[in-house]
Motif scaffolding. Sequence first.
Motif, mmCIF file in Angstrom:
data_model
loop_
_atom_site.group_PDB
_atom_site.id
_atom_site.type_symbol
_atom_site.label_atom_id
_atom_site.label_comp_id
_atom_site.label_asym_id
_atom_site.label_seq_id
_atom_site.Cartn_x
_atom_site.Cartn_y
_atom_site.Cartn_z
ATOM 1 N N HIS A 91 1.087 -1.199 0.344
ATOM 2 C CA HIS A 91 0.104 -0.428 -0.222
ATOM 3 C C HIS A 91 0.960 0.844 0.219
ATOM 4 O O HIS A 91 1.795 1.499 0.610
ATOM 5 C CB HIS A 91 -0.578 -0.264 1.098
ATOM 6 C CG HIS A 91 -1.995 -1.236 0.957
ATOM 7 N ND1 HIS A 91 -2.181 -2.010 1.654
ATOM 8 C CD2 HIS A 91 -3.083 -0.542 0.316
ATOM 9 C CE1 HIS A 91 -2.333 -2.875 1.472
ATOM 10 N NE2 HIS A 91 -3.735 -2.564 1.138
ATOM 11 N N LYS A 92 0.835 1.754 -0.860
ATOM 12 C CA LYS A 92 1.201 3.306 -0.818
ATOM 13 C C LYS A 92 0.845 3.679 0.436
ATOM 14 O O LYS A 92 1.905 4.703 1.033
ATOM 15 C CB LYS A 92 1.059 4.103 -2.070
ATOM 16 C CG LYS A 92 1.452 3.354 -3.825
ATOM 17 C CD LYS A 92 0.998 4.265 -4.971
ATOM 18 C CE LYS A 92 0.769 3.934 -6.239
ATOM 19 N NZ LYS A 92 0.559 4.556 -7.147
ATOM 20 N N ILE A 93 -0.276 4.360 0.694
ATOM 21 C CA ILE A 93 -0.463 4.996 2.083
ATOM 22 C C ILE A 93 -0.806 3.891 2.645
ATOM 23 O O ILE A 93 -1.639 3.109 2.638
ATOM 24 C CB ILE A 93 -1.590 5.669 1.839
ATOM 25 C CG1 ILE A 93 -0.949 6.992 0.504
ATOM 26 C CG2 ILE A 93 -2.173 6.362 3.098
ATOM 27 C CD1 ILE A 93 -2.922 7.855 0.693
ATOM 28 N N ASP A 98 -4.327 4.845 6.816
ATOM 29 C CA ASP A 98 -6.141 5.159 5.955
ATOM 30 C C ASP A 98 -6.783 3.828 5.508
ATOM 31 O O ASP A 98 -6.346 3.324 4.691
ATOM 32 C CB ASP A 98 -6.047 6.193 4.354
ATOM 33 C CG ASP A 98 -7.215 6.716 4.239
ATOM 34 O OD1 ASP A 98 -8.356 6.085 4.671
ATOM 35 O OD2 ASP A 98 -7.008 7.211 3.299
ATOM 36 N N LEU A 101 -8.959 3.265 2.094
ATOM 37 C CA LEU A 101 -7.269 2.945 1.101
ATOM 38 C C LEU A 101 -7.248 1.072 0.539
ATOM 39 O O LEU A 101 -6.757 1.601 0.072
ATOM 40 C CB LEU A 101 -6.433 4.033 0.923
ATOM 41 C CG LEU A 101 -6.607 5.087 1.038
ATOM 42 C CD1 LEU A 101 -5.534 6.357 0.535
ATOM 43 C CD2 LEU A 101 -8.239 5.623 -0.180
ATOM 44 N N ARG A 102 -7.733 0.032 1.890
ATOM 45 C CA ARG A 102 -7.257 -0.894 1.246
ATOM 46 C C ARG A 102 -7.182 -1.708 0.593
ATOM 47 O O ARG A 102 -6.630 -2.881 -0.309
ATOM 48 C CB ARG A 102 -8.003 -1.494 2.801
ATOM 49 C CG ARG A 102 -8.392 -2.156 2.950
ATOM 50 C CD ARG A 102 -9.485 -2.581 4.224
ATOM 51 N NE ARG A 102 -10.927 -2.656 4.412
ATOM 52 C CZ ARG A 102 -11.973 -2.267 3.984
ATOM 53 N NH1 ARG A 102 -11.643 -0.865 4.852
ATOM 54 N NH2 ARG A 102 -13.186 -2.593 4.035
ATOM 55 N N SER A 106 -5.517 1.957 -7.161
ATOM 56 C CA SER A 106 -4.463 3.010 -7.423
ATOM 57 C C SER A 106 -3.387 3.344 -6.221
ATOM 58 O O SER A 106 -2.076 3.592 -6.123
ATOM 59 C CB SER A 106 -5.113 4.084 -7.885
ATOM 60 O OG SER A 106 -5.939 5.010 -6.757
ATOM 61 N N ASN A 107 -3.544 2.872 -4.931
ATOM 62 C CA ASN A 107 -3.311 2.847 -3.963
ATOM 63 C C ASN A 107 -2.105 1.403 -3.930
ATOM 64 O O ASN A 107 -1.559 1.288 -2.705
ATOM 65 C CB ASN A 107 -3.969 2.784 -2.094
ATOM 66 C CG ASN A 107 -3.308 3.092 -0.998
ATOM 67 O OD1 ASN A 107 -2.509 4.423 -1.256
ATOM 68 N ND2 ASN A 107 -3.442 2.649 -0.441
#
Length: 128
Positions: A91-93, A98, A101-102, A106-107
């Motif tokens: 995961h980017k974030i 967060d 966004l799991r 795009s994450n």
Amino acid sequence: MPLKKICNKAGCNSLCNPCDKYCNKHKEQGQLDKQERNRYYDTYLRDKKATQFYHSKEWELLREVVKAKCNGLCTRCLDNKMLKAGVIADHKIPLKVDWSLRLVESNIDFLCLECHNTKTWEDKKKYK
């Protein structure tokens, strides 16, 4: 003659291969110590919610989609004009930052081990 290193067991001065942490005498004890550390981490420190998520069908499917889109190559290495096989969907974030966004495609990046370790270190500094 290949270089040798000293066994990691406290008080042991035996030499072992550079790729081994322990000499033959203490190799089994080293494995038991690692198992105990893993058991402690799993019991008291591991995020149970994240572990459940990473074993879900939704995550497994999304991971395969991301892997297919980058042809199994590390996305960070590709950005740097290098070809290296990816092994970890990351995961980017991070989830802890967060949770919503799991499952956002795009994450997710597909990374080689070296890029994943670098990104994890960056995240620890950035998000504490």
